[in-house]
Structures are given as C-alpha cells and as structure tokens.
Design a protein around this motif. Structure first.
Motif, PDB file in Angstrom:
ATOM      1  N   ARG A  35      14.357  33.145  54.962  1.00  0.00           N
ATOM      2  CA  ARG A  35      14.609  34.817  54.229  1.00  0.00           C
ATOM      3  C   ARG A  35      13.041  35.296  53.719  1.00  0.00           C
ATOM      4  O   ARG A  35      13.315  36.583  53.482  1.00  0.00           O
ATOM      5  CB  ARG A  35      15.852  33.903  53.380  1.00  0.00           C
ATOM      6  N   ALA A  36      12.712  34.987  52.869  1.00  0.00           N
ATOM      7  CA  ALA A  36      11.614  34.921  52.561  1.00  0.00           C
ATOM      8  C   ALA A  36      10.907  36.040  53.222  1.00  0.00           C
ATOM      9  O   ALA A  36       9.652  37.239  53.624  1.00  0.00           O
ATOM     10  CB  ALA A  36      10.260  34.060  52.014  1.00  0.00           C
ATOM     11  N   ILE A  37      11.054  35.905  54.355  1.00  0.00           N
ATOM     12  CA  ILE A  37       9.553  36.742  55.860  1.00  0.00           C
ATOM     13  C   ILE A  37      10.332  37.987  55.584  1.00  0.00           C
ATOM     14  O   ILE A  37      10.428  39.366  55.047  1.00  0.00           O
ATOM     15  CB  ILE A  37       9.781  36.628  56.897  1.00  0.00           C
ATOM     16  N   GLU A  38      12.068  37.563  55.600  1.00  0.00           N
ATOM     17  CA  GLU A  38      12.545  39.234  55.950  1.00  0.00           C
ATOM     18  C   GLU A  38      12.779  40.025  54.783  1.00  0.00           C
ATOM     19  O   GLU A  38      12.880  40.906  54.357  1.00  0.00           O
ATOM     20  CB  GLU A  38      14.124  38.338  55.785  1.00  0.00           C
ATOM     21  N   LEU A  39      12.557  39.279  53.593  1.00  0.00           N
ATOM     22  CA  LEU A  39      12.549  40.533  52.052  1.00  0.00           C
ATOM     23  C   LEU A  39      11.083  40.632  51.702  1.00  0.00           C
ATOM     24  O   LEU A  39      11.167  41.233  51.163  1.00  0.00           O
ATOM     25  CB  LEU A  39      12.081  38.860  51.043  1.00  0.00           C
ATOM     26  N   GLY A  40       9.925  40.552  52.739  1.00  0.00           N
ATOM     27  CA  GLY A  40       8.739  41.238  52.731  1.00  0.00           C
ATOM     28  C   GLY A  40       7.966  40.053  52.042  1.00  0.00           C
ATOM     29  O   GLY A  40       6.621  40.843  52.194  1.00  0.00           O
ATOM     30  N   VAL A  41       7.779  39.190  52.641  1.00  0.00           N
ATOM     31  CA  VAL A  41       7.036  38.354  51.282  1.00  0.00           C
ATOM     32  C   VAL A  41       5.619  38.024  53.006  1.00  0.00           C
ATOM     33  O   VAL A  41       6.262  37.751  54.451  1.00  0.00           O
ATOM     34  CB  VAL A  41       7.144  36.785  51.421  1.00  0.00           C
ATOM     35  N   ASP A  42       4.898  38.328  52.586  1.00  0.00           N
ATOM     36  CA  ASP A  42       3.493  38.412  54.121  1.00  0.00           C
ATOM     37  C   ASP A  42       2.134  37.400  53.720  1.00  0.00           C
ATOM     38  O   ASP A  42       1.317  37.546  54.315  1.00  0.00           O
ATOM     39  CB  ASP A  42       3.038  39.790  54.934  1.00  0.00           C
ATOM     40  N   HIS A  43       2.469  36.166  52.378  1.00  0.00           N
ATOM     41  CA  HIS A  43       1.434  35.315  52.501  1.00  0.00           C
ATOM     42  C   HIS A  43       2.191  34.065  51.741  1.00  0.00           C
ATOM     43  O   HIS A  43       2.541  34.167  51.013  1.00  0.00           O
ATOM     44  CB  HIS A  43       0.672  35.784  50.935  1.00  0.00           C
ATOM     45  N   ILE A  44       1.343  33.260  52.515  1.00  0.00           N
ATOM     46  CA  ILE A  44       2.160  32.496  52.018  1.00  0.00           C
ATOM     47  C   ILE A  44       1.488  30.775  51.651  1.00  0.00           C
ATOM     48  O   ILE A  44       0.435  30.340  52.273  1.00  0.00           O
ATOM     49  CB  ILE A  44       3.415  31.299  53.265  1.00  0.00           C
ATOM     50  N   ASP A  45       1.707  30.174  50.453  1.00  0.00           N
ATOM     51  CA  ASP A  45       0.678  29.339  50.251  1.00  0.00           C
ATOM     52  C   ASP A  45       0.450  28.404  50.675  1.00  0.00           C
ATOM     53  O   ASP A  45       2.071  27.472  49.941  1.00  0.00           O
ATOM     54  CB  ASP A  45       0.379  29.275  48.267  1.00  0.00           C
ATOM     55  N   THR A  46       0.118  27.015  51.101  1.00  0.00           N
ATOM     56  CA  THR A  46       1.266  26.048  51.224  1.00  0.00           C
ATOM     57  C   THR A  46      -0.696  24.581  51.691  1.00  0.00           C
ATOM     58  O   THR A  46      -1.756  24.426  51.030  1.00  0.00           O
ATOM     59  CB  THR A  46       1.309  25.598  52.753  1.00  0.00           C
ATOM     60  N   ALA A  47       0.010  23.050  51.841  1.00  0.00           N
ATOM     61  CA  ALA A  47      -1.834  22.213  51.877  1.00  0.00           C
ATOM     62  C   ALA A  47      -0.830  20.974  52.663  1.00  0.00           C
ATOM     63  O   ALA A  47      -0.030  20.903  52.457  1.00  0.00           O
ATOM     64  CB  ALA A  47      -2.316  21.750  50.073  1.00  0.00           C
ATOM     65  N   ALA A  48      -1.501  20.832  53.030  1.00  0.00           N
ATOM     66  CA  ALA A  48      -1.516  19.506  54.122  1.00  0.00           C
ATOM     67  C   ALA A  48      -1.023  18.402  52.876  1.00  0.00           C
ATOM     68  O   ALA A  48      -0.586  17.307  53.620  1.00  0.00           O
ATOM     69  CB  ALA A  48      -2.821  18.713  54.755  1.00  0.00           C
ATOM     70  N   PHE A  49      -2.154  18.121  51.385  1.00  0.00           N
ATOM     71  CA  PHE A  49      -1.126  17.056  50.931  1.00  0.00           C
ATOM     72  C   PHE A  49       0.136  17.486  50.176  1.00  0.00           C
ATOM     73  O   PHE A  49      -0.073  17.251  49.540  1.00  0.00           O
ATOM     74  CB  PHE A  49      -1.902  17.007  50.358  1.00  0.00           C
ATOM     75  N   TYR A  50       0.762  18.333  50.947  1.00  0.00           N
ATOM     76  CA  TYR A  50       2.450  18.883  50.045  1.00  0.00           C
ATOM     77  C   TYR A  50       2.927  18.449  50.982  1.00  0.00           C
ATOM     78  O   TYR A  50       3.463  18.870  52.221  1.00  0.00           O
ATOM     79  CB  TYR A  50       2.184  20.515  49.547  1.00  0.00           C
TER      80      TYR A  50
END
Length: 281
Positions: free
Chosen positions: A34-49
């Motif tokens: 849904r985030a992508i559908e809403l126009g989000v184009d940058h996702i923050d993450t990490a392997a330690f999440y």
C-alpha cells in the motif's frame, strides 16, 4: 515537494523500536504494498531489524520484489545482533562487507541503493567509512550515508567519499543545538537529512509518550489533523533536504503519515512550534 520516505513498514508500529513485538505477516506485507501505491519511493531498513518471527528485509523482499526502478531502499550497517536478538560488539571495518552482503542476500539485490554507517560510539569513523567506500567502488553500494553523528564526523567522512544523506534522531520536542547545526549544514551542502523518531520525540526507541502539548494539539485541531501529522509536517518544513521515516504496521497510520506531507502549516504555526523546539531562543 520532498521525497517522502516510508519506514520499514510492518515490523514497527508508529514510532516503535525495532525490538517491538512482531506484526502480523500478511498485514505487514499489505502495508508495504500500500505504501508503494501511495507514492512512497524510499524505504528505510536494516538487517538488524528483526524479531523472533519477522525480518524487515525479508518482508520487503516478499512484498516488493521485483523492485521498481524508482524505489530507493536504504539500509544501515555497523551495529550487530546475533540470531537470538542480543546486541553484540559493533562491526570492525573488516566485517562490514559481510554486513553489506547479508543485506544484499535478504533483500534479493545485487547492489544496495544507499548504505548508512551507523555510528556506535567510536570517535573516528575513518576506517569504517573507508571500508564502505571500497565497497562502493566495487559496485556493491551506490551511495553512502552516515547515522547518529556529529558535524565533525560528516567532515571526516567527506574527505574519504561523497556522503549523500545523514540520519539522526531529531524531532519537535527533542532540542539539540548540534543537530540543528548539522541539519543546516546538510542543507547548505545538498546532503539529505533524514530524522528518525520524528513522531516519537522524547520517547525515542520506547515510542511516543502519548502526551502532546497545547500548541501541538491546537495546530492539529486547526487543520483537522493528528498530532503525529503535525510533528511530521513541522519536520518536513525544516528544509527541502529534510525527509522522514515514520515506521508503521498500521494501514491507517500509513495513510495518515503520507498525508502529512501535504499538510501546510502557516508561518505563525511554525513559529509557535519552533518555540517548543528551541525554547532558549
């Protein structure tokens, strides 16, 4: 309009710590899509999440691969958690390649768009950042960033390789003169500044305190908005180079977070909120 940055959707609730209980897998994947559908184009993450049942990177891979060409996925390296979830000794410079390769494996990618070196207390970042610069030259990383730093760390890293983004704790009721200076410097140099805990504020990794001052509540009522939206809108007004990464596992909060990007605070409202952030000025 600023590039809107979505959090590692589904693993964390609004302002939650990566240590929070895992969310429902199907809902997490739905939130990401849904985030992508809403126009989000940058996702923050990490392997330690990750939790005992969920991994942010695996959820992102399952929900979004094959990835859109315009989607930027930013990850972080430096801290270390073992498979039981316990935090261990931060990575040495010679261990960072393994951290990068683990993110590549989990995300199912042949390169990482943006990798932050998360400072874990060390005085100098030169050796660690130099190791990441070598991986950038090798093509495993496209862009480099820094997290949890001071101005001198930015200057130190820039002498080694370009820095495109800085990610620090920053929020309406988390005053910090050094971070304010760092934010301004990033704007002058064309470096993105990405605050974390913009909603949680003083609550930090423990999440929002649930108590908002009269000024925040008054501004929220004037716009028919939530206090969280006001906090995000204030954050984004700090400059065109300022982004935000509100993590959420709630479809409703996701919609509210994205809508905050269109909330236009008046100059008077900004001045009143600025006074909360910089009470000594």
């Amino acid at each position: 309009a600023p590039l809107w940055v979505g959090g590692a959707g589904g693993v964390r609730g609004r302002g939650e710590s990566p240590r929070a209980p895992p969310r429902d897998r199907d809902r997490s994947i739905a939130v990401l899509r849904r985030a992508i559908e809403l126009g989000v184009d940058h996702i923050d993450t990490a392997a330690f999440y990750f939790s005992s049942l969920r991994s942010a990177n695996e959820l992102i891979n399952s929900a979004l691969a094959p990835y859109a060409d315009d989607l930027v996925i930013a990850t972080k390296v430096g801290p270390f958690r073992d498979y039981s979830g316990e935090w261990g000794t931060p990575a040495r410079p010679d261990q960072l390649r393994a951290h990068v390769e683990e993110n590549l494996r989990q995300l199912g990618r042949d390169h990482l768009d943006l990798v932050y070196l998360r400072r874990t207390g060390q005085d100098s970042l030169a050796e660690h950042f130099g190791a990441l610069a070598e991986l950038r030259e090798a093509g495993l990383i496209r862009h480099l960033g820094l997290s949890s730093i001071g101005l001198r760390h930015l200057q130190e890293a820039q002498a080694i390789a370009p820095v495109v983004s800085v990610q620090n704790q920053y929020g309406l009721d988390s005053p910090n003169a050094e971070t304010d200076e760092l934010l301004r410097t990033c704007g002058e140099q064309g470096v993105a500044f990405v605050p974390f805990f913009a909603i949680a504020g003083k609550g930090g990794a423990q999440g929002p305190s649930g108590s908002d001052g009269d000024e925040v509540l008054a501004v929220a009522r004037a716009h028919g908005a939530t206090p969280a939206q006001v906090r995000l809108a204030w954050t984004l007004r700090q400059g065109p180079h300022v982004l935000a990464i509100p993590g959420t596992g709630s479809p409703d909060h996701l919609v509210e977070n994205v809508a905050a990007g269109a909330l236009r605070l008046t100059d008077d409202e900004m001045a009143r909120l600025d006074a909360l952030h910089r009470p000594d000025e």
